[in-house]
Write a protein that holds these residues in place. Structure first.
Motif, PDB file in Angstrom:
ATOM      1  N   UNK A  50      38.837  38.407  26.587  1.00  0.00           N
ATOM      2  CA  UNK A  50      37.683  38.691  27.444  1.00  0.00           C
ATOM      3  C   UNK A  50      36.592  39.392  26.638  1.00  0.00           C
ATOM      4  N   UNK A  51      36.983  40.362  25.812  1.00  0.00           N
ATOM      5  CA  UNK A  51      36.002  41.092  25.004  1.00  0.00           C
ATOM      6  C   UNK A  51      35.326  40.191  23.970  1.00  0.00           C
ATOM      7  N   UNK A  52      35.990  39.092  23.585  1.00  0.00           N
ATOM      8  CA  UNK A  52      35.426  38.164  22.599  1.00  0.00           C
ATOM      9  C   UNK A  52      34.352  37.258  23.196  1.00  0.00           C
ATOM     10  N   UNK A  53      34.227  37.202  24.516  1.00  0.00           N
ATOM     11  CA  UNK A  53      33.215  36.366  25.151  1.00  0.00           C
ATOM     12  C   UNK A  53      31.900  37.114  25.174  1.00  0.00           C
ATOM     13  N   UNK A  54      30.969  36.699  24.327  1.00  0.00           N
ATOM     14  CA  UNK A  54      29.640  37.326  24.254  1.00  0.00           C
ATOM     15  C   UNK A  54      29.753  38.845  24.286  1.00  0.00           C
ATOM     16  N   UNK A  55      30.575  39.374  23.407  1.00  0.00           N
ATOM     17  CA  UNK A  55      30.786  40.824  23.298  1.00  0.00           C
ATOM     18  C   UNK A  55      31.298  41.435  24.604  1.00  0.00           C
ATOM     19  N   UNK A  56      32.126  40.686  25.331  1.00  0.00           N
ATOM     20  CA  UNK A  56      32.709  41.205  26.567  1.00  0.00           C
ATOM     21  C   UNK A  56      31.789  41.144  27.760  1.00  0.00           C
ATOM     22  N   UNK A  57      30.617  40.523  27.601  1.00  0.00           N
ATOM     23  CA  UNK A  57      29.647  40.446  28.685  1.00  0.00           C
ATOM     24  C   UNK A  57      29.910  39.189  29.502  1.00  0.00           C
ATOM     25  N   UNK A  58      30.877  39.281  30.411  1.00  0.00           N
ATOM     26  CA  UNK A  58      31.254  38.145  31.239  1.00  0.00           C
ATOM     27  C   UNK A  58      31.477  38.606  32.671  1.00  0.00           C
ATOM     28  N   UNK A  59      31.371  37.679  33.606  1.00  0.00           N
ATOM     29  CA  UNK A  59      31.668  38.012  34.997  1.00  0.00           C
ATOM     30  C   UNK A  59      33.126  38.456  35.112  1.00  0.00           C
ATOM     31  N   UNK A  60      33.444  39.197  36.155  1.00  0.00           N
ATOM     32  CA  UNK A  60      34.819  39.637  36.384  1.00  0.00           C
ATOM     33  C   UNK A  60      35.719  38.401  36.423  1.00  0.00           C
ATOM     34  N   UNK A  61      36.847  38.417  35.692  1.00  0.00           N
ATOM     35  CA  UNK A  61      37.731  37.252  35.689  1.00  0.00           C
ATOM     36  C   UNK A  61      38.184  36.865  37.095  1.00  0.00           C
ATOM     37  N   UNK A  62      38.270  35.550  37.336  1.00  0.00           N
ATOM     38  CA  UNK A  62      38.738  35.054  38.627  1.00  0.00           C
ATOM     39  C   UNK A  62      40.177  35.487  38.855  1.00  0.00           C
ATOM     40  N   UNK A  63      40.504  35.800  40.074  1.00  0.00           N
ATOM     41  CA  UNK A  63      41.862  36.183  40.404  1.00  0.00           C
ATOM     42  C   UNK A  63      41.912  36.973  41.690  1.00  0.00           C
ATOM     43  N   UNK A  64      43.093  37.437  42.021  1.00  0.00           N
ATOM     44  CA  UNK A  64      43.322  38.260  43.202  1.00  0.00           C
ATOM     45  C   UNK A  64      43.622  39.670  42.707  1.00  0.00           C
ATOM     46  N   UNK A  65      42.884  40.619  43.207  1.00  0.00           N
ATOM     47  CA  UNK A  65      43.000  42.013  42.776  1.00  0.00           C
ATOM     48  C   UNK A  65      43.380  42.905  43.940  1.00  0.00           C
ATOM     49  N   UNK A  66      44.136  43.925  43.652  1.00  0.00           N
ATOM     50  CA  UNK A  66      44.451  44.965  44.639  1.00  0.00           C
ATOM     51  C   UNK A  66      43.435  46.092  44.420  1.00  0.00           C
ATOM     52  N   UNK A  67      42.794  46.515  45.493  1.00  0.00           N
ATOM     53  CA  UNK A  67      41.809  47.594  45.414  1.00  0.00           C
ATOM     54  C   UNK A  67      42.347  48.778  46.209  1.00  0.00           C
ATOM     55  N   UNK A  68      42.463  49.916  45.557  1.00  0.00           N
ATOM     56  CA  UNK A  68      42.947  51.127  46.201  1.00  0.00           C
ATOM     57  C   UNK A  68      41.744  51.964  46.618  1.00  0.00           C
ATOM     58  N   UNK A  69      41.605  52.219  47.892  1.00  0.00           N
ATOM     59  CA  UNK A  69      40.450  52.937  48.410  1.00  0.00           C
ATOM     60  C   UNK A  69      40.693  54.440  48.506  1.00  0.00           C
ATOM     61  N   UNK A  70      41.797  54.934  47.942  1.00  0.00           N
ATOM     62  CA  UNK A  70      42.093  56.383  47.978  1.00  0.00           C
ATOM     63  C   UNK A  70      41.524  57.084  46.787  1.00  0.00           C
TER      64      UNK A  70
END
Length: 70
Positions: A50-70
């Motif tokens: 990911x960091x190798x793509x235009x110096x890491x300047x890329x959209x958030x990778x596609x996928x399913x993420x868990x978000x903790x709101x605490x």
């Protein structure tokens, strides 16, 4: 607390300079989004890849993420 699903629908056809998208919570539109260009990264890519793509300047990778709101 029950899970809340956030959906990000991106326009990746025209994203050479930036990636436009629409953010939904459940089925309700919340806002437009703007990210760096999408470089095809997914959760399967390593951090180094990911960091190798235009110096890491890329959209958030596609996928399913868990978000903790605490």
């Amino acid at each position: 607390m029950d899970a809340i699903r956030l959906y990000l629908i991106r326009d990746i056809k025209n994203c050479s300079e930036r990636t436009h998208g629409k953010l939904y919570i459940e089925q309700e539109f919340v806002c437009d989004t703007l990210e760096p260009p999408y470089m095809g990264t997914t959760l399967n890519n390593s951090e180094d890849e990911i960091l190798a793509t235009k110096s890491g300047n890329t959209a958030i990778p596609c996928g399913v993420y868990r978000v903790d709101m605490n």
